[in-house]
Design a protein around this motif. Structure first.
Motif, PDB file in Angstrom:
ATOM      1  N   PRO A   1      43.393  45.182  12.271  1.00  0.00           N
ATOM      2  CA  PRO A   1      44.451  46.191  12.423  1.00  0.00           C
ATOM      3  C   PRO A   1      44.939  46.743  11.086  1.00  0.00           C
ATOM      4  O   PRO A   1      45.257  47.926  10.979  1.00  0.00           O
ATOM      5  N   VAL A   2      44.961  45.904  10.066  1.00  0.00           N
ATOM      6  CA  VAL A   2      45.382  46.351   8.740  1.00  0.00           C
ATOM      7  C   VAL A   2      44.344  47.322   8.187  1.00  0.00           C
ATOM      8  O   VAL A   2      44.681  48.398   7.688  1.00  0.00           O
ATOM      9  N   LYS A   3      43.065  46.970   8.277  1.00  0.00           N
ATOM     10  CA  LYS A   3      41.990  47.855   7.813  1.00  0.00           C
ATOM     11  C   LYS A   3      42.017  49.179   8.568  1.00  0.00           C
ATOM     12  O   LYS A   3      41.858  50.242   7.963  1.00  0.00           O
ATOM     13  N   ARG A   4      42.205  49.121   9.884  1.00  0.00           N
ATOM     14  CA  ARG A   4      42.231  50.327  10.710  1.00  0.00           C
ATOM     15  C   ARG A   4      43.392  51.241  10.284  1.00  0.00           C
ATOM     16  O   ARG A   4      43.226  52.450  10.151  1.00  0.00           O
ATOM     17  N   TYR A   5      44.562  50.661  10.033  1.00  0.00           N
ATOM     18  CA  TYR A   5      45.710  51.457   9.596  1.00  0.00           C
ATOM     19  C   TYR A   5      45.419  52.125   8.257  1.00  0.00           C
ATOM     20  O   TYR A   5      45.703  53.317   8.073  1.00  0.00           O
ATOM     21  N   ILE A   6      44.839  51.385   7.332  1.00  0.00           N
ATOM     22  CA  ILE A   6      44.509  51.934   6.014  1.00  0.00           C
ATOM     23  C   ILE A   6      43.513  53.080   6.157  1.00  0.00           C
ATOM     24  O   ILE A   6      43.662  54.131   5.520  1.00  0.00           O
ATOM     25  N   ASP A   7      42.501  52.911   7.013  1.00  0.00           N
ATOM     26  CA  ASP A   7      41.503  53.963   7.224  1.00  0.00           C
ATOM     27  C   ASP A   7      42.116  55.184   7.907  1.00  0.00           C
ATOM     28  O   ASP A   7      41.861  56.318   7.511  1.00  0.00           O
ATOM     29  N   GLU A   8      42.924  54.962   8.940  1.00  0.00           N
ATOM     30  CA  GLU A   8      43.526  56.072   9.685  1.00  0.00           C
ATOM     31  C   GLU A   8      44.461  56.894   8.817  1.00  0.00           C
ATOM     32  O   GLU A   8      44.508  58.112   8.928  1.00  0.00           O
ATOM     33  N   LYS A   9      45.203  56.236   7.960  1.00  0.00           N
ATOM     34  CA  LYS A   9      46.151  56.934   7.088  1.00  0.00           C
ATOM     35  C   LYS A   9      45.532  57.337   5.760  1.00  0.00           C
ATOM     36  O   LYS A   9      46.214  57.889   4.901  1.00  0.00           O
ATOM     37  N   GLN A  10      44.264  57.039   5.594  1.00  0.00           N
ATOM     38  CA  GLN A  10      43.503  57.361   4.384  1.00  0.00           C
ATOM     39  C   GLN A  10      44.190  56.817   3.134  1.00  0.00           C
ATOM     40  O   GLN A  10      44.343  57.502   2.131  1.00  0.00           O
ATOM     41  N   LEU A  11      44.600  55.552   3.213  1.00  0.00           N
ATOM     42  CA  LEU A  11      45.252  54.894   2.087  1.00  0.00           C
ATOM     43  C   LEU A  11      44.250  54.233   1.147  1.00  0.00           C
ATOM     44  O   LEU A  11      44.651  53.650   0.147  1.00  0.00           O
ATOM     45  N   PHE A  12      42.969  54.337   1.464  1.00  0.00           N
ATOM     46  CA  PHE A  12      41.951  53.685   0.646  1.00  0.00           C
ATOM     47  C   PHE A  12      41.928  54.234  -0.759  1.00  0.00           C
ATOM     48  O   PHE A  12      41.521  53.551  -1.674  1.00  0.00           O
ATOM     49  N   ASN A  13      42.401  55.449  -0.987  1.00  0.00           N
ATOM     50  CA  ASN A  13      42.440  56.009  -2.339  1.00  0.00           C
ATOM     51  C   ASN A  13      43.306  55.157  -3.251  1.00  0.00           C
ATOM     52  O   ASN A  13      43.030  55.022  -4.425  1.00  0.00           O
ATOM     53  N   LEU A  14      44.366  54.585  -2.705  1.00  0.00           N
ATOM     54  CA  LEU A  14      45.235  53.738  -3.509  1.00  0.00           C
ATOM     55  C   LEU A  14      44.489  52.514  -4.004  1.00  0.00           C
ATOM     56  O   LEU A  14      44.609  52.127  -5.160  1.00  0.00           O
ATOM     57  N   SER A  15      43.691  51.904  -3.125  1.00  0.00           N
ATOM     58  CA  SER A  15      42.958  50.722  -3.548  1.00  0.00           C
ATOM     59  C   SER A  15      41.833  51.096  -4.512  1.00  0.00           C
ATOM     60  O   SER A  15      41.482  50.312  -5.380  1.00  0.00           O
ATOM     61  N   GLU A  16      41.277  52.306  -4.371  1.00  0.00           N
ATOM     62  CA  GLU A  16      40.258  52.753  -5.314  1.00  0.00           C
ATOM     63  C   GLU A  16      40.859  52.935  -6.699  1.00  0.00           C
ATOM     64  O   GLU A  16      40.230  52.610  -7.699  1.00  0.00           O
ATOM     65  N   GLU A  17      42.086  53.427  -6.773  1.00  0.00           N
ATOM     66  CA  GLU A  17      42.746  53.576  -8.064  1.00  0.00           C
ATOM     67  C   GLU A  17      42.954  52.216  -8.705  1.00  0.00           C
ATOM     68  O   GLU A  17      42.780  52.059  -9.911  1.00  0.00           O
ATOM     69  N   LYS A  18      43.296  51.235  -7.911  1.00  0.00           N
ATOM     70  CA  LYS A  18      43.464  49.875  -8.430  1.00  0.00           C
ATOM     71  C   LYS A  18      42.141  49.369  -8.983  1.00  0.00           C
ATOM     72  O   LYS A  18      42.094  48.783 -10.060  1.00  0.00           O
ATOM     73  N   ASP A  19      41.046  49.612  -8.252  1.00  0.00           N
ATOM     74  CA  ASP A  19      39.724  49.191  -8.714  1.00  0.00           C
ATOM     75  C   ASP A  19      39.371  49.875 -10.027  1.00  0.00           C
ATOM     76  O   ASP A  19      38.811  49.244 -10.934  1.00  0.00           O
ATOM     77  N   ASN A  20      39.697  51.152 -10.139  1.00  0.00           N
ATOM     78  CA  ASN A  20      39.416  51.877 -11.382  1.00  0.00           C
ATOM     79  C   ASN A  20      40.202  51.293 -12.546  1.00  0.00           C
ATOM     80  O   ASN A  20      39.680  51.169 -13.649  1.00  0.00           O
ATOM     81  N   GLU A  21      41.467  50.957 -12.313  1.00  0.00           N
ATOM     82  CA  GLU A  21      42.283  50.356 -13.364  1.00  0.00           C
ATOM     83  C   GLU A  21      41.721  48.993 -13.774  1.00  0.00           C
ATOM     84  O   GLU A  21      41.671  48.674 -14.956  1.00  0.00           O
ATOM     85  N   ASN A  22      41.305  48.199 -12.787  1.00  0.00           N
ATOM     86  CA  ASN A  22      40.704  46.901 -13.091  1.00  0.00           C
ATOM     87  C   ASN A  22      39.421  47.076 -13.890  1.00  0.00           C
ATOM     88  O   ASN A  22      39.169  46.339 -14.840  1.00  0.00           O
ATOM     89  N   PHE A  23      38.614  48.044 -13.500  1.00  0.00           N
ATOM     90  CA  PHE A  23      37.368  48.308 -14.213  1.00  0.00           C
ATOM     91  C   PHE A  23      37.664  48.699 -15.655  1.00  0.00           C
ATOM     92  O   PHE A  23      37.055  48.187 -16.593  1.00  0.00           O
ATOM     93  N   LYS A  24      38.618  49.607 -15.853  1.00  0.00           N
ATOM     94  CA  LYS A  24      38.972  50.039 -17.198  1.00  0.00           C
ATOM     95  C   LYS A  24      39.460  48.868 -18.046  1.00  0.00           C
ATOM     96  O   LYS A  24      39.047  48.713 -19.195  1.00  0.00           O
ATOM     97  N   HIS A  25      40.309  48.054 -17.473  1.00  0.00           N
ATOM     98  CA  HIS A  25      40.830  46.902 -18.197  1.00  0.00           C
ATOM     99  C   HIS A  25      39.702  45.948 -18.588  1.00  0.00           C
ATOM    100  O   HIS A  25      39.628  45.501 -19.725  1.00  0.00           O
ATOM    101  N   ASN A  26      38.824  45.654 -17.640  1.00  0.00           N
ATOM    102  CA  ASN A  26      37.715  44.739 -17.918  1.00  0.00           C
ATOM    103  C   ASN A  26      36.760  45.334 -18.955  1.00  0.00           C
ATOM    104  O   ASN A  26      36.257  44.629 -19.820  1.00  0.00           O
ATOM    105  N   PHE A  27      36.516  46.617 -18.858  1.00  0.00           N
ATOM    106  CA  PHE A  27      35.615  47.270 -19.788  1.00  0.00           C
ATOM    107  C   PHE A  27      36.203  47.268 -21.198  1.00  0.00           C
ATOM    108  O   PHE A  27      35.521  46.954 -22.171  1.00  0.00           O
ATOM    109  N   HIS A  28      37.456  47.570 -21.333  1.00  0.00           N
ATOM    110  CA  HIS A  28      38.095  47.636 -22.639  1.00  0.00           C
ATOM    111  C   HIS A  28      38.268  46.257 -23.269  1.00  0.00           C
ATOM    112  O   HIS A  28      38.432  46.163 -24.491  1.00  0.00           O
TER     113      HIS A  28
END
Length: 70
Positions: A38-65
């Motif tokens: 239900p949590v995944k479905r809510y995130i998909d329906e409301k298209q909140l996945f962009n928020l988690s992608e931004e978090k992944d990008n920040e983590n990637f940048k931090h790890n890379f730097h």
């Protein structure tokens, strides 16, 4: 204790939106006493996945730097 069933409450939806960046879907579901789906479905329906992608990008940048070759 059995997991909650049925539609997410407004409070649960708010909790998901506020904690999506700082917690995993599994952690959010556990804190709400819900299954992951239900949590995944809510995130998909409301298209909140962009928020988690931004978090992944920040983590990637931090790890890379933090690498020696940077």
């Amino acid at each position: 204790m059995a997991k909650k069933r049925g539609q997410l409450s407004l409070e649960e939806e708010k909790y998901i939106r506020e904690n999506l960046i700082s917690q995993s879907i599994e952690q959010i579901a556990a804190n709400l006493n819900r299954n992951d789906e239900p949590v995944k479905r809510y995130i998909d329906e409301k298209q909140l996945f962009n928020l988690s992608e931004e978090k992944d990008n920040e983590n990637f940048k931090h790890n890379f730097h933090s690498k020696n070759f940077w």
